[in-house]
Design an enzyme around this catalytic site. Structure first.
Site, short mmCIF file in Angstrom:
data_model
loop_
_atom_site.label_atom_id
_atom_site.label_comp_id
_atom_site.label_asym_id
_atom_site.label_seq_id
_atom_site.Cartn_x
_atom_site.Cartn_y
_atom_site.Cartn_z
N LYS A 37 0.83 -1.23 0.00
CA LYS A 37 0.00 0.00 0.00
C LYS A 37 0.86 1.26 0.00
O LYS A 37 0.40 2.35 -0.34
CB LYS A 37 -0.98 0.00 1.19
CG LYS A 37 -0.38 0.14 2.57
CD LYS A 37 -1.51 0.19 3.61
CE LYS A 37 -1.13 0.28 5.06
NZ LYS A 37 0.18 0.43 5.53
N CYS A 126 13.60 -3.66 23.01
CA CYS A 126 14.09 -2.38 23.56
C CYS A 126 14.30 -2.44 25.07
O CYS A 126 15.35 -2.02 25.58
CB CYS A 126 13.11 -1.27 23.22
SG CYS A 126 11.39 -1.74 23.32
N HIS A 234 11.58 4.24 27.64
CA HIS A 234 11.23 3.26 28.66
C HIS A 234 12.07 3.49 29.92
O HIS A 234 13.25 3.86 29.83
CB HIS A 234 11.52 1.85 28.16
CG HIS A 234 10.63 1.36 27.06
ND1 HIS A 234 9.47 2.00 26.66
CD2 HIS A 234 10.75 0.27 26.25
CE1 HIS A 234 8.92 1.34 25.65
NE2 HIS A 234 9.66 0.28 25.39
#
Ligand code: 2RA
Length: 329
Positions: A37, A126, A234
């Site tokens: 797309k 992560c 984080h």
């Protein structure tokens, strides 16, 4: 060097392009890749315009390196196709991380395991990367016995949909695409889906990936991963029990001397890491370092990092830099 970025239009893919430019990675030809797309979409990179191509077109262009951040399904199907064409894939999804034949790499810790034969290399999760960046040198020095970690994870780890939901909640806009629970003014004790043992995949990544990266299955790890409405990175409250005793100031010095780690730890000046200040940076920030007075040989610390940079894009590109520097591609 021909470099493909698979997932180039996604949140991590865009940071990968930014970091490739910032670090002046030796790209002679950039191949932005995305789903059908997005094929034909134009992106700007280092003053030039590139058209997004599809996966098979990218394979046929035989890039030397392909940086993937396009989800596990795409990695499982297409990483082998790139590898068969001679490309070295560095994949940011969880697809290959626990595959016994694939290396799971944080360059500052275990890049030396890499060889020319590694054609699919896994980038760790992560929240794992930032934790092991601080814990690896301490494991070497004091021998880690057990880790108890609670994470406070940015909504950017969920993806652009969650960021949009938070913005809509801030603005009081009804979001029919919203997740089951509100993010604004909330803390959600679920990152990713649940496994049969009652832990989330995110929590079990911290267990399994830490043992693989530190190459020590005797390290006991237990984790609780929480989603909170911050965007900068984080944060993790980590309790580490060592086999051997330690000196807190020596721990600080070891961390201070660790490349990629910055110690921010001064209670007199209220200095400690916070995600709003970690955003956009590549270091892992460590503070609130203090002995756990409830049991011997145990220490507490607070670890913060930008989950989209060192937690994803930058670590992936540092692996690529190591491959180039050591003529492994
Ligand atoms: C998260 N670490 O934060 C996971 C995936 N990016 O949701």
């Amino acid at each position: 060097m021909r470099v493909a970025v698979v997932g180039a239009t996604g949140m991590v893919g865009e940071i990968m392009l930014q970091v490739l430019a910032e670090r002046n990675f030796p790209v002679t030809e950039l191949i932005p890749v995305a789903s059908e797309k997005s094929v034909g979409k134009e992106i700007e990179w280092k003053g030039k315009t590139y058209k997004v191509v599809g996966l098979q077109t990218a394979v046929d262009m035989k890039p030397e390196i392909a940086l993937f951040s396009a989800g596990g399904e795409t990695s499982l199907e297409w990483a082998p196709k790139f590898a068969a064409a001679g490309t070295t894939v560095i994949d940011n999804s969880s697809a290959w991380r626990m595959d016994a034949t694939k290396k799971l790499v944080v360059p500052e810790i275990n890049a030396s395991v890499l060889t020319k034969e590694d054609k699919i290399i896994a980038n760790p999760n992560c929240s794992t990367i930032q934790m092991v960046m601080a814990l690896a040198p301490l494991h070497t020095k004091y021998d880690i016995k057990r880790i108890v970690v609670s994470t406070y994870q940015s909504i950017t780890g969920t993806g652009v949909k969650a960021v949009r939901q938070l913005e809509n909640e801030y603005a009081g806009i009804q979001d029919e695409m919203a997740y089951k629970y509100p993010i604004h003014r909330n803390a959600i004790p679920q990152c990713d889906s649940f496994e049969a043992n009652g832990y989330t995949k995110e929590e079990m990544k911290l267990v399994r990936e830490t043992q693989k990266i530190l190459n020590d299955n005797t390290i006991a790890v237990t984790a609780t991963a929480i989603r909170i409405p911050v965007v900068g990175g984080h944060s993790e409250a980590v309790n580490i029990q060592f086999e051997n005793d330690f000196d807190v100031n020596e721990v600080r010095q070891i961390l201070h001397n660790t490349p990629g780690v910055t110690v921010q730890d001064n209670l007199d000046t209220f200095t400690y890491p916070m995600p709003i200040y970690a955003q956009g940076k590549d270091d892992v920030f460590v503070g609130r370092i203090r002995r756990d007075e409830s049991q011997p040989n145990t220490i507490n610390m607070w670890i913060v990092a930008d989950n989209l940079r060192k937690g994803a894009a930058t670590n992936t590109i540092q692996i690529a830099e190591y491959l180039v520097a050591n003529k492994l591609v």
